[in-house]
Design a protein around this motif. Sequence first.
Motif, PDB file in Angstrom:
ATOM      1  N   ARG A 894     -20.893 140.242   1.522  1.00 17.13           N
ATOM      2  CA  ARG A 894     -20.390 140.300   2.816  1.00 17.13           C
ATOM      3  C   ARG A 894     -21.586 140.434   3.892  1.00 17.13           C
ATOM      4  O   ARG A 894     -21.564 140.093   4.937  1.00 17.13           O
ATOM      5  N   GLN A 895     -22.713 141.275   3.569  1.00  9.10           N
ATOM      6  CA  GLN A 895     -23.594 141.781   4.264  1.00  9.10           C
ATOM      7  C   GLN A 895     -24.642 140.348   4.664  1.00  9.10           C
ATOM      8  O   GLN A 895     -25.086 140.231   5.866  1.00  9.10           O
ATOM      9  N   PHE A 896     -24.182 139.121   3.706  1.00 10.72           N
ATOM     10  CA  PHE A 896     -25.060 137.835   4.219  1.00 10.72           C
ATOM     11  C   PHE A 896     -24.114 136.960   4.720  1.00 10.72           C
ATOM     12  O   PHE A 896     -24.491 136.045   5.539  1.00 10.72           O
ATOM     13  N   ASP A 897     -23.002 136.953   4.189  1.00  9.48           N
ATOM     14  CA  ASP A 897     -21.966 135.792   4.317  1.00  9.48           C
ATOM     15  C   ASP A 897     -20.631 136.192   4.303  1.00  9.48           C
ATOM     16  O   ASP A 897     -19.957 136.270   3.215  1.00  9.48           O
ATOM     17  N   GLY A 898     -20.046 136.591   5.485  1.00  9.74           N
ATOM     18  CA  GLY A 898     -18.535 137.139   5.276  1.00  9.74           C
ATOM     19  C   GLY A 898     -17.542 136.114   4.915  1.00  9.74           C
ATOM     20  O   GLY A 898     -16.708 136.393   4.371  1.00  9.74           O
ATOM     21  N   GLY A 899     -17.965 134.798   5.230  1.00 10.24           N
ATOM     22  CA  GLY A 899     -16.943 133.656   4.917  1.00 10.24           C
ATOM     23  C   GLY A 899     -16.882 133.550   3.435  1.00 10.24           C
ATOM     24  O   GLY A 899     -15.623 133.395   2.736  1.00 10.24           O
ATOM     25  N   GLU A 900     -18.057 133.438   2.960  1.00 11.06           N
ATOM     26  CA  GLU A 900     -18.026 133.512   1.511  1.00 11.06           C
ATOM     27  C   GLU A 900     -17.450 134.617   0.652  1.00 11.06           C
ATOM     28  O   GLU A 900     -16.759 134.400  -0.407  1.00 11.06           O
ATOM     29  N   ALA A 901     -17.812 135.602   1.280  1.00  8.35           N
ATOM     30  CA  ALA A 901     -17.154 136.994   0.588  1.00  8.35           C
ATOM     31  C   ALA A 901     -15.650 136.853   0.560  1.00  8.35           C
ATOM     32  O   ALA A 901     -15.114 137.314  -0.388  1.00  8.35           O
ATOM     33  N   ASP A 902     -15.255 136.481   1.879  1.00  9.52           N
ATOM     34  CA  ASP A 902     -13.649 136.551   1.936  1.00  9.52           C
ATOM     35  C   ASP A 902     -13.217 135.323   1.154  1.00  9.52           C
ATOM     36  O   ASP A 902     -11.871 135.616   0.388  1.00  9.52           O
ATOM     37  N   THR A 903     -13.550 134.285   0.798  1.00 13.61           N
ATOM     38  CA  THR A 903     -13.117 133.368   0.031  1.00 13.61           C
ATOM     39  C   THR A 903     -13.175 133.814  -1.389  1.00 13.61           C
ATOM     40  O   THR A 903     -12.122 133.382  -2.115  1.00 13.61           O
ATOM     41  N   ILE A 904     -14.269 134.471  -1.877  1.00 18.90           N
ATOM     42  CA  ILE A 904     -13.979 134.876  -3.387  1.00 18.90           C
ATOM     43  C   ILE A 904     -13.155 135.892  -3.504  1.00 18.90           C
ATOM     44  O   ILE A 904     -12.413 135.928  -4.479  1.00 18.90           O
ATOM     45  N   LEU A 905     -13.091 136.720  -2.408  1.00 17.38           N
ATOM     46  CA  LEU A 905     -11.889 137.716  -2.654  1.00 17.38           C
ATOM     47  C   LEU A 905     -10.417 137.189  -2.660  1.00 17.38           C
ATOM     48  O   LEU A 905      -9.653 137.687  -3.285  1.00 17.38           O
ATOM     49  N   ALA A 906     -10.328 136.016  -1.905  1.00 19.39           N
ATOM     50  CA  ALA A 906      -9.133 135.505  -1.857  1.00 19.39           C
ATOM     51  C   ALA A 906      -8.763 134.852  -3.295  1.00 19.39           C
ATOM     52  O   ALA A 906      -7.699 134.868  -3.848  1.00 19.39           O
ATOM     53  N   MET A 907      -9.876 134.402  -3.949  1.00 19.85           N
ATOM     54  CA  MET A 907      -9.858 134.022  -5.484  1.00 19.85           C
ATOM     55  C   MET A 907      -9.423 134.984  -6.401  1.00 19.85           C
ATOM     56  O   MET A 907      -8.697 134.714  -7.060  1.00 19.85           O
ATOM     57  N   LEU A 908     -10.080 135.921  -5.964  1.00 11.94           N
ATOM     58  CA  LEU A 908      -9.623 137.310  -6.845  1.00 11.94           C
ATOM     59  C   LEU A 908      -8.237 137.776  -6.821  1.00 11.94           C
ATOM     60  O   LEU A 908      -7.585 137.957  -7.975  1.00 11.94           O
ATOM     61  N   ARG A 909      -7.715 137.626  -5.603  1.00  5.85           N
ATOM     62  CA  ARG A 909      -6.338 137.900  -5.282  1.00  5.85           C
ATOM     63  C   ARG A 909      -5.373 136.702  -6.038  1.00  5.85           C
ATOM     64  O   ARG A 909      -4.474 137.103  -6.698  1.00  5.85           O
ATOM     65  N   VAL A 910      -5.630 135.680  -5.976  1.00  4.93           N
ATOM     66  CA  VAL A 910      -4.891 134.603  -6.475  1.00  4.93           C
ATOM     67  C   VAL A 910      -4.913 134.953  -7.894  1.00  4.93           C
ATOM     68  O   VAL A 910      -4.032 134.819  -8.714  1.00  4.93           O
ATOM     69  N   ALA A 911      -5.996 135.197  -8.719  1.00 11.17           N
ATOM     70  CA  ALA A 911      -6.317 135.439  -9.998  1.00 11.17           C
ATOM     71  C   ALA A 911      -5.327 136.765 -10.263  1.00 11.17           C
ATOM     72  O   ALA A 911      -4.898 136.786 -11.520  1.00 11.17           O
ATOM     73  N   GLN A 912      -5.094 137.528  -9.536  1.00 12.08           N
ATOM     74  CA  GLN A 912      -4.217 138.645  -9.647  1.00 12.08           C
ATOM     75  C   GLN A 912      -2.906 138.525  -9.403  1.00 12.08           C
ATOM     76  O   GLN A 912      -1.975 139.571  -9.368  1.00 12.08           O
ATOM     77  N   TRP A 934     -24.416 128.796   9.682  1.00 12.44           N
ATOM     78  CA  TRP A 934     -25.115 128.950   8.540  1.00 12.44           C
ATOM     79  C   TRP A 934     -24.292 129.199   7.221  1.00 12.44           C
ATOM     80  O   TRP A 934     -24.684 129.504   6.256  1.00 12.44           O
ATOM     81  N   ALA A 935     -22.975 129.478   7.461  1.00 12.02           N
ATOM     82  CA  ALA A 935     -22.106 129.641   6.406  1.00 12.02           C
ATOM     83  C   ALA A 935     -22.184 128.709   5.212  1.00 12.02           C
ATOM     84  O   ALA A 935     -22.323 127.511   5.720  1.00 12.02           O
ATOM     85  N   LEU A 936     -22.275 129.107   3.799  1.00 15.09           N
ATOM     86  CA  LEU A 936     -22.278 128.150   2.820  1.00 15.09           C
ATOM     87  C   LEU A 936     -20.904 127.793   2.865  1.00 15.09           C
ATOM     88  O   LEU A 936     -19.786 128.463   2.904  1.00 15.09           O
ATOM     89  N   THR A 937     -20.790 126.650   2.220  1.00  9.76           N
ATOM     90  CA  THR A 937     -19.386 125.946   2.245  1.00  9.76           C
ATOM     91  C   THR A 937     -18.914 125.569   0.614  1.00  9.76           C
ATOM     92  O   THR A 937     -17.950 124.872   0.598  1.00  9.76           O
ATOM     93  N   ARG A 938     -19.705 125.899  -0.462  1.00 10.44           N
ATOM     94  CA  ARG A 938     -19.513 125.505  -1.893  1.00 10.44           C
ATOM     95  C   ARG A 938     -18.035 125.896  -2.042  1.00 10.44           C
ATOM     96  O   ARG A 938     -17.270 125.298  -2.823  1.00 10.44           O
ATOM     97  N   TYR A 939     -17.645 127.363  -1.725  1.00 12.47           N
ATOM     98  CA  TYR A 939     -16.427 127.833  -2.192  1.00 12.47           C
ATOM     99  C   TYR A 939     -15.218 127.176  -1.245  1.00 12.47           C
ATOM    100  O   TYR A 939     -14.003 126.976  -1.953  1.00 12.47           O
ATOM    101  N   LYS A 940     -15.572 127.100  -0.018  1.00 15.69           N
ATOM    102  CA  LYS A 940     -14.631 126.386   0.773  1.00 15.69           C
ATOM    103  C   LYS A 940     -14.222 124.949   0.358  1.00 15.69           C
ATOM    104  O   LYS A 940     -13.215 124.678   0.354  1.00 15.69           O
ATOM    105  N   GLY A 941     -15.267 124.204  -0.072  1.00  7.44           N
ATOM    106  CA  GLY A 941     -14.936 122.816  -0.547  1.00  7.44           C
ATOM    107  C   GLY A 941     -14.090 122.958  -1.624  1.00  7.44           C
ATOM    108  O   GLY A 941     -13.185 122.223  -2.067  1.00  7.44           O
ATOM    109  N   ARG A 942     -14.488 124.083  -2.773  1.00  2.91           N
ATOM    110  CA  ARG A 942     -13.416 124.088  -3.844  1.00  2.91           C
ATOM    111  C   ARG A 942     -12.106 124.197  -3.637  1.00  2.91           C
ATOM    112  O   ARG A 942     -11.174 123.875  -4.279  1.00  2.91           O
ATOM    113  N   TRP A 943     -11.824 125.174  -2.559  1.00  3.87           N
ATOM    114  CA  TRP A 943     -10.531 125.270  -2.128  1.00  3.87           C
ATOM    115  C   TRP A 943      -9.696 124.146  -1.270  1.00  3.87           C
ATOM    116  O   TRP A 943      -8.613 123.841  -1.718  1.00  3.87           O
ATOM    117  N   LEU A 944     -10.445 123.444  -0.451  1.00  7.01           N
ATOM    118  CA  LEU A 944      -9.858 122.368  -0.111  1.00  7.01           C
ATOM    119  C   LEU A 944      -9.682 121.283  -1.092  1.00  7.01           C
ATOM    120  O   LEU A 944      -8.499 120.396  -0.799  1.00  7.01           O
TER     121      LEU A 944
END
Length: 946
Positions: A894-912, A934-944
């Motif tokens: 999250r210190q580097f990319d809040g969007g990617e951090a929230d996306t992975i956290l959402a994946m964690l919640r789905v897994a749970q 500058w947000a990385l979009t690799r996980y965003k794309g995976r969700w879409l």
Amino acid sequence: MSTRTWRLSTLLLGSGCCALIYQTAWIREFRLIFGASTAASAAVLAIFIGGLGLGGWLLGRRADAHARPILFYAQLETIVAISAALSPLLLLLVRELYVYLGGTPKLGLVVGTAGRLLLSGLVLAIPTVAMGGTLPAVARAATGGDDVRRRNVAALYALNTVGAVIGTLLSTFVLLEALGNRETLWLAAALNLLIAMVARQLDRVTTLPADLPAASEAVSPSEAQAPAGFALLASGVVGFAFFLMELVWYRMLGPLLGGTVFTFSLILAVALAGIGIGGLVYAVWGSERRPSLRGFAACSLLEALAMAIPYALGDRLAVLTVVLQPLGHAAFGAGVFGWSAIAAIVVLPASIVAGYQFPMLIALLGRGRLHVGRQIGLAYAANTIGAIVGSLAGGFGLLPWLSAPGAWRFVTISLIALSAAALALSDDRRSPRKLLPHAALMAATLLLLTALGPTAVWRHSGVGTGRAALRGIESANHLKAWANGVRRSVVWDGDGIESSVALVRDGSGYAFMVNGKADGSARYDSGTQVMVGLLGSILNPHARRAMVIGLGTGSTAGWLGAVPAIERVDVVELEPLILDVARACRDVNHNVLENPKVHITIGDAREALLTSRETYDVIASEPSNPFRAGIASLFTREYYRAVNDRLSPDGVFVQWVQAYEIDTTTMRTVFATMAASFPYVETWETRPNDFVLVGSKRPLQHRTSELAARIQEEPFRTALRNVWQAVDLTGVLAHFIAGDPVTRAIASAPGVDVNTDDRNVVEFGLARSVGLNTPTVIASVRQLAATLGANRPLLDNPGTVDWTAVDTAWIGFHVAEQDEATEVQFVHPTATEDARRQALVSYYLRSNAGTAREVLSAAGSPAPRDLNELSMVADIAARNGDERAAMPFIEQLRQFDGGEADTILAMLRVAQRRFDEAAPLLQQAFAQYRRTAWALTRYKGRWLER
């Protein structure tokens, strides 16, 4: 037509061949002096074709008066040969004078253009004026008094043009690459002397036709087929239309055919071939009845119709080009055949009609032999004036104002108007029955012009560079959907003075197209665009003044301007429309256009460097690909030496080089050319398949601690994190490929050429490999560096660096960029690092998170070192639903990319299976993606994709 006519025609065939070889070589030479801008090219072209027209006007009368016109022709060819042979010496003088005067950067556009005209005239005036008199002289010798239609003139004109086709193809496809400019000029001059000698011999053995009495040749006003004033005006109009249309063809066909040196030569050759065919048709076909104004009107309408048909075909031609592209993958010659087919569809029909049209205009001025030289000269001069006006109007006004498709329609309508004027003056103007076919042609042409015409599919889809493909298109609806998608991707487009430019949306954001080729993506290419400048500032910590070649998205200049120690950044950009691209990309370029430290000059980079007296601490160069016509002049030994002259003692020159679609021979030449110009050359990698060569006057040796501290300063820290996902010195050093010993080893290998102004082998070599899947060369350079022990930069304390971790970071960077060319055997295998490397490859390239988790677990779950590893371990833990393992990594990310951090956290919640918590997290992540450029979009794309 007599044997004498065809024999004399072979002389003009040779003359035409030499003339186009001269023209091609001279234009290349003057671009090296004046630059490749439209203003510079227009000045040279104006002198060249103006000299031809002046020669026709002045020497046509002398040809009529000369008792031995073949001897006169031989004398003219001798003058051409001698003056052309001396032109390389004059070009050296012109270069010195122009550089001494400071060029347009110092003189200004008006005075600079006047200087270009004068200096061009110094080289071109004598040979071009002499060339202009050759056709009238031979026509005087070949034309008989009973030649009512002047078919002999048409035959001479046709064979002269066929020779020009041969000269165009021979110079571009063979001579310039093999011999260089100077030797090509001298070879053509030798051929010219041989032609002059043959002409002298023919003069001795040829009996000329006698003039008929003047009374029998004279045409009374009542018998005149066209007023002389109208015939000359029409000659000017068709010259205007055809030369303007040539500019349109160059601008429009470049995106389809690649925009290489071969492209423009081929378009010119097809146009000339059409003119030659049209002249031959006029010479051998038709009755002896003299042409009429009604016939000329029909000819003009047919030319307009021939231009309108490919316009109406529009994007269908782009699709046909894509279909033919596999020919180029089979062999270069097959690719040329495919290009020729497309060029012929667009250019050839109108050119054939134009070739038929010009001798018809000469026949409207008179008949037979009397005054034929003068009348050819007058028609040629009028045609030349129109051509000059057309080329200037197209480059400086009509193309930017109307756009290239708009200029296409304008030329077509101009020919319709010329036809209407001819009909209004004809004797048949009161006969509706005779004018009905003309009306039908007009209506058909105007109807064709209402078609959609070429759109972004033709102009901005990357067809010519092999970036457009029809894979997966199995029906007309699929094709239509693809075309509509290309059109929707265009945010805006426009035709500038130098290029057509479009701003498009690609998968990662904004990108821009120049003449149908993607020249940069604000995000996808940011690893190069940002770091090609900042790397120079990192390597030279004392840098205060910088120069950037090419504005592009503005990232190089903008990030350099953000360095506190940098006091001034000078940018040279050729096309003014690129400023609008940089303005649109302000979120990723530090709003470069508003930075008072950044000074942008519209002009040619080569001219700016050759004429400048300033010195710089960093010069960063990322022009377009060198396969584009003219760009490779920024990759020659002479240009690099000019750069070296502008560097301060500790200055660095950072040169981008494509490592894709390039053969080994050409890449060796690039290295050898840098080695011939700079005492020290390092090789870095900014993106997979993007080299930068760093040239300097002194070895680049660094204090390890100072270098590590410097990259933690802003803007370096943010830039490295955003574009290289590097957080420390390890991540930066992963981009170092090879030291100077590798450059010297490549340069000293047998048979390696140096790229020079005179013999630019890089331009031709890369033009042959456009769109081909050639093996990557980065891995081979890296392997050579390891073999020579030159795979590490010069550091004062290299023992403090964990080089195995550097190798792992190199692999991580490549696989995160989805570069499948990465080979693990090019790095040192170690037990402690192999697990990280295997996990990175499994996770990023194979999309196999399970294997990556098993490998890391077996290795004791080592802590991540950079952002690529951090994202990987966070995602692996989240997929497993392990909150205790995932959360520390997510919060660190999250210190580097809040969007990617929230996306992975959402994946964690789905897994749970905590879906009510996942949805707002995704909403929050997508909002962050919209706010953060500058947000990385690799996980965003995976969700879409789910």
